[in-house]
Write a protein that holds these residues in place. Sequence first.
Motif, PDB file in Angstrom:
ATOM      1  N   ASP A 150      10.135   7.970  -0.549  1.00  0.00           N
ATOM      2  CA  ASP A 150      10.229   8.950  -1.476  1.00  0.00           C
ATOM      3  C   ASP A 150       9.698  10.379  -1.209  1.00  0.00           C
ATOM      4  O   ASP A 150       8.727  10.610  -0.269  1.00  0.00           O
ATOM      5  CB  ASP A 150       9.069   8.306  -2.556  1.00  0.00           C
ATOM      6  CG  ASP A 150       9.279   9.013  -3.851  1.00  0.00           C
ATOM      7  OD1 ASP A 150      10.048   9.989  -4.141  1.00  0.00           O
ATOM      8  OD2 ASP A 150       8.138   9.031  -4.571  1.00  0.00           O
ATOM      9  N   SER A 209       0.847  -1.187  -0.003  1.00  0.00           N
ATOM     10  CA  SER A 209      -0.138  -0.148  -0.063  1.00  0.00           C
ATOM     11  C   SER A 209       0.779   1.354   0.130  1.00  0.00           C
ATOM     12  O   SER A 209       2.084   1.074   0.439  1.00  0.00           O
ATOM     13  CB  SER A 209      -0.909   0.110   1.221  1.00  0.00           C
ATOM     14  OG  SER A 209      -1.811  -0.990   1.207  1.00  0.00           O
ATOM     15  N   THR A 210       0.261   2.338  -0.363  1.00  0.00           N
ATOM     16  CA  THR A 210       0.752   3.652  -0.568  1.00  0.00           C
ATOM     17  C   THR A 210       0.682   4.615   0.635  1.00  0.00           C
ATOM     18  O   THR A 210      -0.755   4.674   0.671  1.00  0.00           O
ATOM     19  CB  THR A 210       0.704   4.308  -1.807  1.00  0.00           C
ATOM     20  OG1 THR A 210       1.219   3.427  -3.006  1.00  0.00           O
ATOM     21  CG2 THR A 210       1.618   5.674  -2.106  1.00  0.00           C
ATOM     22  N   LYS A 266       4.912   1.757   0.703  1.00  0.00           N
ATOM     23  CA  LYS A 266       5.425   2.631   0.015  1.00  0.00           C
ATOM     24  C   LYS A 266       5.141   3.987   0.529  1.00  0.00           C
ATOM     25  O   LYS A 266       3.835   4.439   0.580  1.00  0.00           O
ATOM     26  CB  LYS A 266       4.840   2.572  -1.481  1.00  0.00           C
ATOM     27  CG  LYS A 266       5.373   1.444  -2.230  1.00  0.00           C
ATOM     28  CD  LYS A 266       4.556   1.497  -3.584  1.00  0.00           C
ATOM     29  CE  LYS A 266       4.672  -0.069  -4.427  1.00  0.00           C
ATOM     30  NZ  LYS A 266       3.729  -0.128  -5.531  1.00  0.00           N
ATOM     31  N   VAL A 314      -3.238   7.002  -3.412  1.00  0.00           N
ATOM     32  CA  VAL A 314      -2.728   6.896  -2.241  1.00  0.00           C
ATOM     33  C   VAL A 314      -3.997   5.814  -1.266  1.00  0.00           C
ATOM     34  O   VAL A 314      -5.122   6.026  -1.641  1.00  0.00           O
ATOM     35  CB  VAL A 314      -2.575   7.990  -1.392  1.00  0.00           C
ATOM     36  CG1 VAL A 314      -1.104   8.733  -1.724  1.00  0.00           C
ATOM     37  CG2 VAL A 314      -3.628   8.972  -1.170  1.00  0.00           C
ATOM     38  N   ASP A 315      -3.332   5.097  -0.440  1.00  0.00           N
ATOM     39  CA  ASP A 315      -4.255   4.253   0.385  1.00  0.00           C
ATOM     40  C   ASP A 315      -4.540   4.935   1.601  1.00  0.00           C
ATOM     41  O   ASP A 315      -5.565   4.677   2.238  1.00  0.00           O
ATOM     42  CB  ASP A 315      -3.535   2.697   0.676  1.00  0.00           C
ATOM     43  CG  ASP A 315      -3.667   2.142  -0.756  1.00  0.00           C
ATOM     44  OD1 ASP A 315      -4.332   1.645  -1.260  1.00  0.00           O
ATOM     45  OD2 ASP A 315      -2.280   2.100  -1.268  1.00  0.00           O
ATOM     46  N   LYS A 347       5.458   8.219   0.792  1.00  0.00           N
ATOM     47  CA  LYS A 347       5.716   9.389  -0.121  1.00  0.00           C
ATOM     48  C   LYS A 347       5.601  10.619   0.953  1.00  0.00           C
ATOM     49  O   LYS A 347       4.444  10.810   1.698  1.00  0.00           O
ATOM     50  CB  LYS A 347       4.826   9.385  -1.271  1.00  0.00           C
ATOM     51  CG  LYS A 347       4.792   8.640  -2.057  1.00  0.00           C
ATOM     52  CD  LYS A 347       3.876   8.627  -3.298  1.00  0.00           C
ATOM     53  CE  LYS A 347       3.995   7.738  -4.512  1.00  0.00           C
ATOM     54  NZ  LYS A 347       5.273   7.694  -5.145  1.00  0.00           N
TER      55      LYS A 347
END
Length: 355
Positions: free
Chosen positions: A200, A142-143, A168, A224-225, A170
């Motif tokens: 990131d 998941s982000t 992931k 995004v999650d 960000k």
Amino acid sequence: MKNLVILGGGYGGMRVLQRLLPNDLPEDVTITLIDRVPYHCLKTEYYALAAGTISDQHVRVSFPEHPRLNIIYAEVTGIELNEQHVNLQTGKSIQYDELIIGLGCEDKYHNVPGAEEFTYSIQSIEKARDTYQRLNNLPAGSTVGIVGAGLSGVELASELNESRSDLKIKLFDRGNFILSSFPERLSIYVQNWFDTNSVDIINNANITRVEQSMLYNHDEAIPVDAVVWTAGIQANRIVRELPTEKDTMGRAVITPRHHLPNNENVFILGDCASLPHAPSAQLAEGQAEQIAEVLTKRWKGEEPPESFPPIKLKGILGSLGKKHGFGLINERPITGRVARLLKSGILWVYKYHNG
């Protein structure tokens, strides 16, 4: 009996209690502490609670006990300065002779559409718990978007990376480089740590909208999650609504004795007070020391000092997971394991001393 009412059992409120109890409280004075939760919370560690690397118990410290300390667990809904009472969500009102307002801060969303509705927070223990539930229930891959790369955003991103290396992450920052208020050496060190650990960083970000499962940077959609907001704070709503002068963050302007200009019985503490330094636990504790001195002088029939020396901050420390850190001690940059050990040691001493 006179009643000193303290709103909020944060770092400043706890330091006031330490200075007045057990021996410096006059026989004709009682203290009423009003807080939403039945313990002092270590707000500086909420990032780790949200990331799942510490348990809820690690950020709680019991309030002190004293025969003339009355603790009320309730939500404050308003303050009537003329009538000298505090309104509670329970419908009750508490009369005060002196009042210390240390209700902390809230997220500031800068009028970004959807930010308040679709992001998570670490500004209160309740919200940090919710954030923990969301982040740690995400499936692998998941982000997670973290908006704001100040100290809170950096610590949350690094701790979450350590807790959930499968995610992931960000990290969105408005500036050209993260931690722009720190010396360049520290910014580069932290940037390199994130690069090494595959976090990131999106510099020069401008979050224009947030939707369910979507973040817009310069109006460009990014899936995004989950999104955590660490991109600004403002004073608690109760203080923002007081009929007194405020700064751009909604913090009340105060005198050198830390009370309202036209009301010497109402003191403003911590994140709610307009001061030259950025809000911090150290600053709240420094204010608390001086407020306690003003009160003890008054109770003895003595004139308090017209002003106090500037509050000296010892430094600032940040963590990058459990093994690395960064900070400024007496304006000298430090990085690596030493910085992380120092932060852990200071936290241990604080909990031991207060617990």
